[in-house]
Design an enzyme around this catalytic site. Structure first.
Site, PDB file in Angstrom:
ATOM      1  N   GLU A  87      52.667  21.070  13.965  1.00  0.00           N
ATOM      2  CA  GLU A  87      51.302  21.323  14.406  1.00  0.00           C
ATOM      3  C   GLU A  87      50.570  20.394  15.416  1.00  0.00           C
ATOM      4  O   GLU A  87      50.026  20.854  16.457  1.00  0.00           O
ATOM      5  CB  GLU A  87      50.460  21.455  13.122  1.00  0.00           C
ATOM      6  CG  GLU A  87      48.804  21.718  13.302  1.00  0.00           C
ATOM      7  CD  GLU A  87      48.660  22.778  14.197  1.00  0.00           C
ATOM      8  OE1 GLU A  87      49.114  23.758  14.133  1.00  0.00           O
ATOM      9  OE2 GLU A  87      47.101  22.966  14.541  1.00  0.00           O
ATOM     10  N   HIS A  90      52.236  20.966  18.516  1.00  0.00           N
ATOM     11  CA  HIS A  90      51.770  22.504  19.298  1.00  0.00           C
ATOM     12  C   HIS A  90      50.459  22.116  20.087  1.00  0.00           C
ATOM     13  O   HIS A  90      50.039  22.594  21.356  1.00  0.00           O
ATOM     14  CB  HIS A  90      51.387  23.481  18.363  1.00  0.00           C
ATOM     15  CG  HIS A  90      50.957  24.792  18.603  1.00  0.00           C
ATOM     16  ND1 HIS A  90      51.670  25.576  19.497  1.00  0.00           N
ATOM     17  CD2 HIS A  90      49.933  25.227  18.315  1.00  0.00           C
ATOM     18  CE1 HIS A  90      51.016  26.649  19.767  1.00  0.00           C
ATOM     19  NE2 HIS A  90      49.619  26.570  19.160  1.00  0.00           N
ATOM     20  N   HIS A 152      44.983  34.914  18.229  1.00  0.00           N
ATOM     21  CA  HIS A 152      45.346  33.759  19.085  1.00  0.00           C
ATOM     22  C   HIS A 152      46.715  34.227  19.698  1.00  0.00           C
ATOM     23  O   HIS A 152      47.012  33.820  20.915  1.00  0.00           O
ATOM     24  CB  HIS A 152      45.801  32.853  17.950  1.00  0.00           C
ATOM     25  CG  HIS A 152      46.061  31.284  18.272  1.00  0.00           C
ATOM     26  ND1 HIS A 152      45.190  30.541  19.316  1.00  0.00           N
ATOM     27  CD2 HIS A 152      47.128  30.629  18.080  1.00  0.00           C
ATOM     28  CE1 HIS A 152      45.753  29.491  19.585  1.00  0.00           C
ATOM     29  NE2 HIS A 152      47.076  29.327  18.722  1.00  0.00           N
TER      30      HIS A 152
END
Ligand code: HEM
Length: 176
Positions: A87, A90, A152
């Site tokens: 995460e 990213h 998203h």
């Protein structure tokens, strides 16, 4: 002046066009496109390993920019180091790619004004970028609400589409 080199032979003058090896706009566009694709893959991986909330806050992660500098954060988290890293990476890569998208859009307006396809597809990507970053934040703060996660993904696909048009047209133009 097209992005080509002219070679002249002795005797009869022969002009042959060869694509220039010089780094140009098309290379910037291609790097941005590939970078965006990698960010998307990393996002899908983050989702697939259930790591969407492994950084529970935003824009920081556990209140810090680099959680790995404080080992107790990772040790006390219900998520694994791999999940937190996915995460965090990213987000971090998205930031780098964000600057690349900005550069690609600015350079399109400076060097390709005569090509509406290049200019407007790169503009589409930069206009969608802040929306995408905001949606990324909401993905976390709204606990992976399905509508936000889906949007998203949808906006990411539109950014990729815009950058694909930018890159392909820039390469075709460089050949002519
Ligand atoms: C260039 C910018 C970005 C792009 C192109 C992008 C793209 C993506 C993609 C394609 C996915 C996978 C969606 C899915 O499989 O359903 C994803 C997941 C995710 N993104 Fe982004 N993203 C970007 C920026 C951000 C930012 C700035 C954040 C900030 C927190 C963020 C947070 C997330 C999260 C938490 C997930 C996982 C969602 C889940 O668990 O289902 N993204 N992203």
């Amino acid at each position: 002046m097209p992005d080509t080199q002219r070679t002249v032979s002795t005797g009869k003058q022969i002009l042959s066009k060869q694509p220039s090896t010089r780094l140009g706009y098309r290379h910037l566009a291609a790097v941005t496109l590939v970078g965006t694709y990698v960010v998307m893959l990393l996002g899908a991986y983050t989702s697939a390993i259930g790591a969407g909330l492994s950084c529970p806050d935003w824009p920081t992660c556990y209140g810090t920019w680099v959680p790995f500098l404080q080992p107790d954060i990772v040790a006390n988290s219900p998520y694994s180091a791999l999940q937190i890293f996915a995460e965090w990476a990213h987000r971090g890569l998205a930031m780098i790619v964000g600057f690349l998208i900005l550069g690609t859009a600015i350079a399109a307006w400076r060097t390709h004004r005569d090509s509406p396809l290049v200019v407007w597809s790169a503009t589409l990507a930069i206009v969608l970028l802040p929306i995408q970053v905001l949606l990324g934040g909401l993905t976390v703060t709204r606990d992976l609400q399905p509508f936000i996660v889906t949007t998203h993904l949808g906006v990411a696909t539109l950014i990729l589409l815009g950058l694909t048009i930018t890159t392909v047209v820039a390469w075709i133009r460089a050949q002519n």
